[in-house]
Design a protein around this motif. Structure first.
Motif, PDB file in Angstrom:
ATOM      1  N   ASP A  75       9.094 -11.973   1.590  1.00 32.81           N
ATOM      2  CA  ASP A  75       9.184 -12.030   0.126  1.00 32.81           C
ATOM      3  C   ASP A  75       8.031 -12.781  -0.526  1.00 32.81           C
ATOM      4  OD1 ASP A  75      11.442 -10.458   0.028  1.00 32.81           O
ATOM      5  OD2 ASP A  75      12.842 -12.153  -0.050  1.00 32.81           O
ATOM      6  N   LEU A  76       7.265 -13.543   0.237  1.00 35.53           N
ATOM      7  CA  LEU A  76       6.094 -14.212  -0.326  1.00 35.53           C
ATOM      8  C   LEU A  76       5.059 -13.214  -0.841  1.00 35.53           C
ATOM      9  CD1 LEU A  76       5.582 -17.200   2.126  1.00 35.53           C
ATOM     10  CD2 LEU A  76       6.311 -17.278  -0.262  1.00 35.53           C
ATOM     11  N   ILE A  77       5.154 -11.980  -0.383  1.00 40.83           N
ATOM     12  CA  ILE A  77       4.208 -10.956  -0.828  1.00 40.83           C
ATOM     13  C   ILE A  77       4.234 -10.798  -2.355  1.00 40.83           C
ATOM     14  CG2 ILE A  77       5.722  -8.917  -0.624  1.00 40.83           C
ATOM     15  CD1 ILE A  77       3.248  -7.515   0.699  1.00 40.83           C
ATOM     16  N   PHE A  85      -5.624  -7.309  -5.213  1.00 40.41           N
ATOM     17  CA  PHE A  85      -5.553  -6.773  -3.861  1.00 40.41           C
ATOM     18  C   PHE A  85      -4.839  -5.439  -3.785  1.00 40.41           C
ATOM     19  CE2 PHE A  85      -5.618 -11.410  -3.498  1.00 40.41           C
ATOM     20  CZ  PHE A  85      -6.777 -11.561  -2.755  1.00 40.41           C
ATOM     21  N   ILE A  86      -5.274  -4.633  -2.828  1.00 39.23           N
ATOM     22  CA  ILE A  86      -4.599  -3.402  -2.424  1.00 39.23           C
ATOM     23  C   ILE A  86      -4.118  -3.661  -1.007  1.00 39.23           C
ATOM     24  CG2 ILE A  86      -4.859  -0.934  -1.937  1.00 39.23           C
ATOM     25  CD1 ILE A  86      -7.437  -1.187  -3.867  1.00 39.23           C
ATOM     26  N   PHE A  87      -2.820  -3.614  -0.797  1.00 38.40           N
ATOM     27  CA  PHE A  87      -2.278  -3.874   0.533  1.00 38.40           C
ATOM     28  C   PHE A  87      -2.489  -2.643   1.409  1.00 38.40           C
ATOM     29  CE2 PHE A  87       0.675  -6.756  -1.929  1.00 38.40           C
ATOM     30  CZ  PHE A  87       0.000  -7.913  -1.580  1.00 38.40           C
ATOM     31  N   SER A  88      -3.278  -2.822   2.448  1.00 36.45           N
ATOM     32  CA  SER A  88      -3.618  -1.758   3.371  1.00 36.45           C
ATOM     33  C   SER A  88      -2.755  -1.932   4.618  1.00 36.45           C
ATOM     34  CB  SER A  88      -5.110  -1.832   3.703  1.00 36.45           C
ATOM     35  OG  SER A  88      -5.526  -0.716   4.419  1.00 36.45           O
ATOM     36  N   ILE A  89      -1.734  -1.097   4.739  1.00 40.71           N
ATOM     37  CA  ILE A  89      -0.726  -1.246   5.776  1.00 40.71           C
ATOM     38  C   ILE A  89      -1.294  -0.761   7.105  1.00 40.71           C
ATOM     39  CG2 ILE A  89       1.663  -0.775   6.412  1.00 40.71           C
ATOM     40  CD1 ILE A  89       1.253  -2.046   3.531  1.00 40.71           C
ATOM     41  N   VAL A  90      -1.337  -1.667   8.086  1.00 40.57           N
ATOM     42  CA  VAL A  90      -1.925  -1.355   9.382  1.00 40.57           C
ATOM     43  C   VAL A  90      -1.004  -0.466  10.199  1.00 40.57           C
ATOM     44  CG1 VAL A  90      -2.812  -2.308  11.525  1.00 40.57           C
ATOM     45  CG2 VAL A  90      -3.304  -3.447   9.359  1.00 40.57           C
ATOM     46  N   PHE A 102       8.271  -0.663  -0.123  1.00 34.63           N
ATOM     47  CA  PHE A 102       7.199   0.098  -0.759  1.00 34.63           C
ATOM     48  C   PHE A 102       7.568   0.384  -2.208  1.00 34.63           C
ATOM     49  CE2 PHE A 102       4.040   2.169   2.271  1.00 34.63           C
ATOM     50  CZ  PHE A 102       4.223   1.245   3.289  1.00 34.63           C
ATOM     51  N   GLU A 103       8.798   0.817  -2.436  1.00 37.98           N
ATOM     52  CA  GLU A 103       9.262   1.135  -3.800  1.00 37.98           C
ATOM     53  C   GLU A 103       9.256  -0.102  -4.686  1.00 37.98           C
ATOM     54  OE1 GLU A 103      13.024   2.964  -2.888  1.00 37.98           O
ATOM     55  OE2 GLU A 103      12.101   4.922  -2.499  1.00 37.98           O
ATOM     56  N   GLN A 104       9.679  -1.253  -4.143  1.00 37.01           N
ATOM     57  CA  GLN A 104       9.684  -2.504  -4.910  1.00 37.01           C
ATOM     58  C   GLN A 104       8.267  -2.902  -5.307  1.00 37.01           C
ATOM     59  OE1 GLN A 104      11.553  -4.961  -1.939  1.00 37.01           O
ATOM     60  NE2 GLN A 104      13.576  -4.862  -2.931  1.00 37.01           N
ATOM     61  N   LEU A 105       7.352  -2.819  -4.359  1.00 30.97           N
ATOM     62  CA  LEU A 105       5.973  -3.191  -4.640  1.00 30.97           C
ATOM     63  C   LEU A 105       5.342  -2.264  -5.674  1.00 30.97           C
ATOM     64  CD1 LEU A 105       4.880  -4.130  -1.027  1.00 30.97           C
ATOM     65  CD2 LEU A 105       4.950  -5.694  -2.982  1.00 30.97           C
ATOM     66  N   LYS A 106       5.562  -0.989  -5.518  1.00 25.80           N
ATOM     67  CA  LYS A 106       5.019  -0.021  -6.488  1.00 25.80           C
ATOM     68  C   LYS A 106       5.581  -0.302  -7.886  1.00 25.80           C
ATOM     69  CE  LYS A 106       3.804   4.481  -7.686  1.00 25.80           C
ATOM     70  NZ  LYS A 106       2.511   5.011  -7.598  1.00 25.80           N
ATOM     71  N   ALA A 107       6.890  -0.572  -7.986  1.00 22.39           N
ATOM     72  CA  ALA A 107       7.528  -0.850  -9.274  1.00 22.39           C
ATOM     73  C   ALA A 107       6.941  -2.102  -9.933  1.00 22.39           C
ATOM     74  CB  ALA A 107       9.037  -0.999  -9.098  1.00 22.39           C
ATOM     75  N   LYS A 108       6.452  -3.038  -9.132  1.00 20.22           N
ATOM     76  CA  LYS A 108       5.869  -4.271  -9.660  1.00 20.22           C
ATOM     77  C   LYS A 108       4.353  -4.154  -9.868  1.00 20.22           C
ATOM     78  CE  LYS A 108       9.424  -7.430  -8.054  1.00 20.22           C
ATOM     79  NZ  LYS A 108       9.890  -7.902  -9.343  1.00 20.22           N
ATOM     80  N   GLY A 109       3.815  -2.953  -9.696  1.00 22.76           N
ATOM     81  CA  GLY A 109       2.412  -2.724  -9.997  1.00 22.76           C
ATOM     82  C   GLY A 109       1.438  -2.936  -8.860  1.00 22.76           C
TER      83      GLY A 109
END
Length: 172
Positions: A75-77, A85-90, A102-109
């Motif tokens: 949740d610190l993310i 930053f653009i989070f680049s998922i390894v 993913f949906e939560q992060l997208k909703a928060k911009g």
């Protein structure tokens, strides 16, 4: 005091204009054995934000920073500013929890990318449930890639879904 090395690799658009950066981190000339990717991701973000400063490192651009599934699910993310930053998922196992994150992060911009996947129908199916949350897909651009017409079709499909395609390992 130990040295900190922060690399800033430019990412260019198709016309050769600067689009963004990928930021890379080392706390010495050689990566230390057993250093976790979460530590490296946290160190990159911390150093850009606090040690070097976003304006000094990025100017008015964003930076891709590689993160793994554990970093993604922490949740610190949500405390990391989404405008730098653009989070680049390894690598992630695309399960219900990951889809929700993913949906939560997208909703928060936040902007998300899948990092260096092999472009084929199998991998496209693997990420099918999160494609609508992605801003980017980073692909390894090699000789096989250039000759494969099915890959070109997949790239067109990604672009038609407003996903930017970033070619990596382009030497010339």
């Amino acid at each position: 005091m130990e040295n900190v090395y922060l690399g800033r690799q430019p990412i260019l658009d198709i016309d050769g204009n600067l689009n963004s950066y990928e930021v890379l981190y080392r706390d010495g000339f050689e990566p230390k054995e057993g250093t976790s990717s979460r530590f490296v991701s946290a160190a990159v973000i911390n150093n850009v934000l606090n040690s070097f400063g976003t304006h000094e490192v990025l100017g008015n651009r964003k930076a891709f920073v590689k993160i793994d599934e554990k970093f993604l699910m922490n949740d610190l993310i949500f405390t990391i500013p989404n405008n730098f930053f653009i989070f680049s998922i390894v690598y992630v196992d695309v399960n219900d929890k990951v889809i929700k994150r993913f949906e939560q992060l997208k909703a928060k911009g936040y902007e998300l990318a899948i990092n260096d996947i092999v472009i084929n129908e199998e991998n496209l199916q693997k990420y099918a449930n999160v494609l609508d949350t992605l801003s980017y897909v980073k692909i390894d651009f090699d000789e096989d890639f250039r000759e494969d017409s099915s890959i070109k079709s997949i790239i067109r499909s990604l672009k038609n879904n407003n996903i930017k395609v970033v070619a990596t390992k382009v030497e010339d």
